[in-house]
Design a protein around this motif. Structure first.
Motif, short mmCIF file in Angstrom:
data_model
loop_
_atom_site.label_atom_id
_atom_site.label_comp_id
_atom_site.label_asym_id
_atom_site.label_seq_id
_atom_site.Cartn_x
_atom_site.Cartn_y
_atom_site.Cartn_z
N MET A 54 0.83 -1.20 0.00
CA MET A 54 0.00 0.00 0.00
C MET A 54 0.87 1.25 0.00
SD MET A 54 -3.23 -1.11 2.41
CE MET A 54 -2.24 -1.56 3.84
N SER A 55 1.98 1.18 0.71
CA SER A 55 2.92 2.31 0.74
C SER A 55 3.56 2.50 -0.63
CB SER A 55 3.99 2.06 1.80
OG SER A 55 3.41 1.87 3.08
N ALA A 56 4.05 1.40 -1.22
CA ALA A 56 4.68 1.49 -2.53
C ALA A 56 3.68 1.97 -3.58
CB ALA A 56 5.24 0.12 -2.92
N SER A 57 2.45 1.51 -3.49
CA SER A 57 1.41 1.92 -4.44
C SER A 57 1.11 3.41 -4.31
CB SER A 57 0.14 1.11 -4.20
OG SER A 57 0.37 -0.27 -4.41
N SER A 58 1.09 3.91 -3.10
CA SER A 58 0.87 5.35 -2.89
C SER A 58 1.98 6.16 -3.54
CB SER A 58 0.81 5.66 -1.39
OG SER A 58 -0.27 5.00 -0.78
N LEU A 59 3.22 5.71 -3.38
CA LEU A 59 4.35 6.40 -3.99
C LEU A 59 4.23 6.40 -5.51
CD1 LEU A 59 7.14 7.68 -4.18
CD2 LEU A 59 8.15 5.43 -3.71
N VAL A 60 3.87 5.26 -6.09
CA VAL A 60 3.74 5.18 -7.55
C VAL A 60 2.66 6.13 -8.06
CG1 VAL A 60 3.10 3.66 -9.46
CG2 VAL A 60 4.69 2.85 -7.71
N THR A 61 1.54 6.24 -7.35
CA THR A 61 0.48 7.16 -7.80
C THR A 61 0.93 8.61 -7.68
OG1 THR A 61 -0.65 7.26 -5.63
CG2 THR A 61 -1.34 5.53 -7.17
N CYS A 62 1.76 8.91 -6.70
CA CYS A 62 2.29 10.28 -6.60
C CYS A 62 3.26 10.56 -7.74
CB CYS A 62 2.98 10.48 -5.25
SG CYS A 62 1.87 10.57 -3.83
N LEU A 63 4.10 9.59 -8.06
CA LEU A 63 5.04 9.77 -9.17
C LEU A 63 4.32 9.98 -10.50
CD1 LEU A 63 7.66 7.01 -8.28
CD2 LEU A 63 8.01 9.48 -8.17
N GLN A 64 3.14 9.38 -10.64
CA GLN A 64 2.37 9.52 -11.88
C GLN A 64 1.39 10.69 -11.84
OE1 GLN A 64 0.81 5.90 -13.56
NE2 GLN A 64 2.58 4.69 -12.93
N GLY A 65 1.44 11.48 -10.77
CA GLY A 65 0.61 12.67 -10.69
C GLY A 65 -0.84 12.43 -10.33
N LEU A 66 -1.17 11.20 -9.94
CA LEU A 66 -2.54 10.89 -9.56
C LEU A 66 -2.86 11.39 -8.16
CD1 LEU A 66 -2.67 7.23 -10.95
CD2 LEU A 66 -3.64 9.29 -12.00
N ASN A 67 -1.85 11.37 -7.29
CA ASN A 67 -1.99 11.90 -5.93
C ASN A 67 -0.79 12.79 -5.63
OD1 ASN A 67 -4.48 10.52 -5.14
ND2 ASN A 67 -3.27 8.64 -5.30
N GLU A 68 -0.80 13.43 -4.48
CA GLU A 68 0.19 14.47 -4.19
C GLU A 68 1.13 14.06 -3.06
OE1 GLU A 68 -1.31 18.51 -3.95
OE2 GLU A 68 -3.21 17.86 -4.83
N PHE A 69 2.41 14.44 -3.25
CA PHE A 69 3.38 14.29 -2.18
C PHE A 69 2.97 15.15 -0.98
CE2 PHE A 69 5.90 13.36 -6.02
CZ PHE A 69 6.46 12.14 -5.66
N GLU A 70 3.36 14.72 0.20
CA GLU A 70 3.15 15.45 1.46
C GLU A 70 1.67 15.59 1.86
OE1 GLU A 70 5.81 15.88 3.08
OE2 GLU A 70 7.22 15.59 1.42
N LYS A 71 0.79 14.91 1.13
CA LYS A 71 -0.63 14.93 1.49
C LYS A 71 -1.11 13.51 1.73
CE LYS A 71 -2.07 19.26 -0.65
NZ LYS A 71 -3.09 19.94 -1.53
#
Length: 327
Positions: free
Chosen positions: A232-249
């Motif tokens: 779940m952590s790695a998936s969150s990072l991948v979505t941030c890298l692809q601009g689907l979600n935001e870093f620091e949020k």
């Protein structure tokens, strides 16, 4: 031998906690693997995804070793770490602690309850590596980011990373999520194969809305689980890298076991992730184990009442997931 244990779960990912700090257990490496295979067997009185051995550490507040149900040792486990964080913090009367794991010493802390009366802990997920030799993944390139692996699928795009457990992540649509492709390719890369000689955790990720994702993981050494914390952590990072979600949020991460929250931090090109979720105790028990015969009996069991409260979170998560996945 008699062993006292606690059974608990993080997001439905269930474990047996064995305390080697308070108890004078002395297990060999082979015995740890045998205990995991025996006690975690789903056809037994206990059954679990793995065993969390809580041990003394020379340079941290405690040490965690994780053995999967097949007897293999995992380098990290985010859901399990939350349980160990709770155990160490409650035993030592701490709100923050540092837990030694195979690859790193990780910060953990007690947090405000996700919903009232759900014990909630935040754990650090690191180190994070994208080099394919860290997994390992045998491809003729240094990293794999949102790319195809033709041997696995002609349509899916994968990102590979170690956190430090190895993960293969694909962002998918509902049709791909509902197909058999995840099962098929996961069994392939966790059997004899040339790509992943040590196997790999495989996650399919569906964006639900901004700040919310659904993750389903085939876990190396276990199979499909209700949830995998590092996945779940790695998936969150991948979505941030692809601009689907935001870093620091905060990203709300839904799974078949409930919901957690992840915050991905980026600093000078490096990443760390905060994983925030429940650490729920189900019961404590005493078992008499005969490893020579490969058998055990449960002599004492005392149930906790925490699961009833956790089911409220599960219900709320399910009510959000089902219609949103179809959207």
């Amino acid at each position: 031998m008699q062993i006292d244990l606690i059974k608990g779960h993080g997001s439905g990912n269930d474990f047996l906690i064995i305390d080697e700090i308070s108890n004078e257990y002395s297990f060999s490496e082979n015995e740890r693997a045998e205990l995991a295979r025996l006690l975690c067997n789903r056809n037994s009185e206990l059954g679990a995804d793995g065993i969390l051995f809580v041990m003394d550490s020379e340079h941290a507040d405690g040490r965690m070793r994780v053995f999967n149900s097949d007897g293999s040792e995992a380098s990290m486990c985010g859901n399990g770490l939350r349980l160990v964080a709770r155990y160490i913090c409650e035993q030592q009367r701490l709100n923050e602690a540092v837990i030694e794991t195979m690859k790193a010493n990780l910060k953990v802390s007690k947090q405000k309850d996700l919903i009232p009366d759900i014990h909630t802990y935040q754990v650090e997920i690191s180190p994070i590596l994208f080099e394919l030799n860290a997994l390992p993944l045998n491809l003729n390139k240094p990293t794999l980011y949102n790319e195809r692996i033709e041997e696995l699928s002609s349509e899916l795009r994968f990102t590979a990373l170690a956190v430090p457990n190895p993960h293969l992540i694909a962002i998918v649509d509902t049709a791909q999520l509902e197909s058999d492709i995840q099962k098929q390719l996961s069994e392939k890369v966790n059997g004899p194969n040339e790509l992943f000689p040590d196997g790999v955790n495989v996650s399919f990720v569906k964006q639900l809305q901004k700040g919310s994702i659904y993750v389903r993981t085939f876990e190396r050494g276990v199979g499909f689980t209700n949830a995998c914390g590092t996945a779940m952590s790695a998936s969150s990072l991948v979505t941030c890298l692809q601009g689907l979600n935001e870093f620091e949020k905060v990203t709300n991460v839904y799974n078949n076991g409930g919901m957690v929250q992840c915050v991905v931090h980026k600093y000078e090109g490096k990443y760390t992730i905060d994983l925030i979720g429940n650490a729920t105790y189900l019961y404590k028990a005493a078992v008499n184990v005969n490893l020579e015969e490969g058998s055990f009996t449960q002599s004492v069991r005392t149930d906790f009442s925490e699961q009833q409260t956790y089911e409220q979170l599960q219900t709320a998560a399910s009510q959000f997931i089902e219609p949103t996945l179809k959207g």
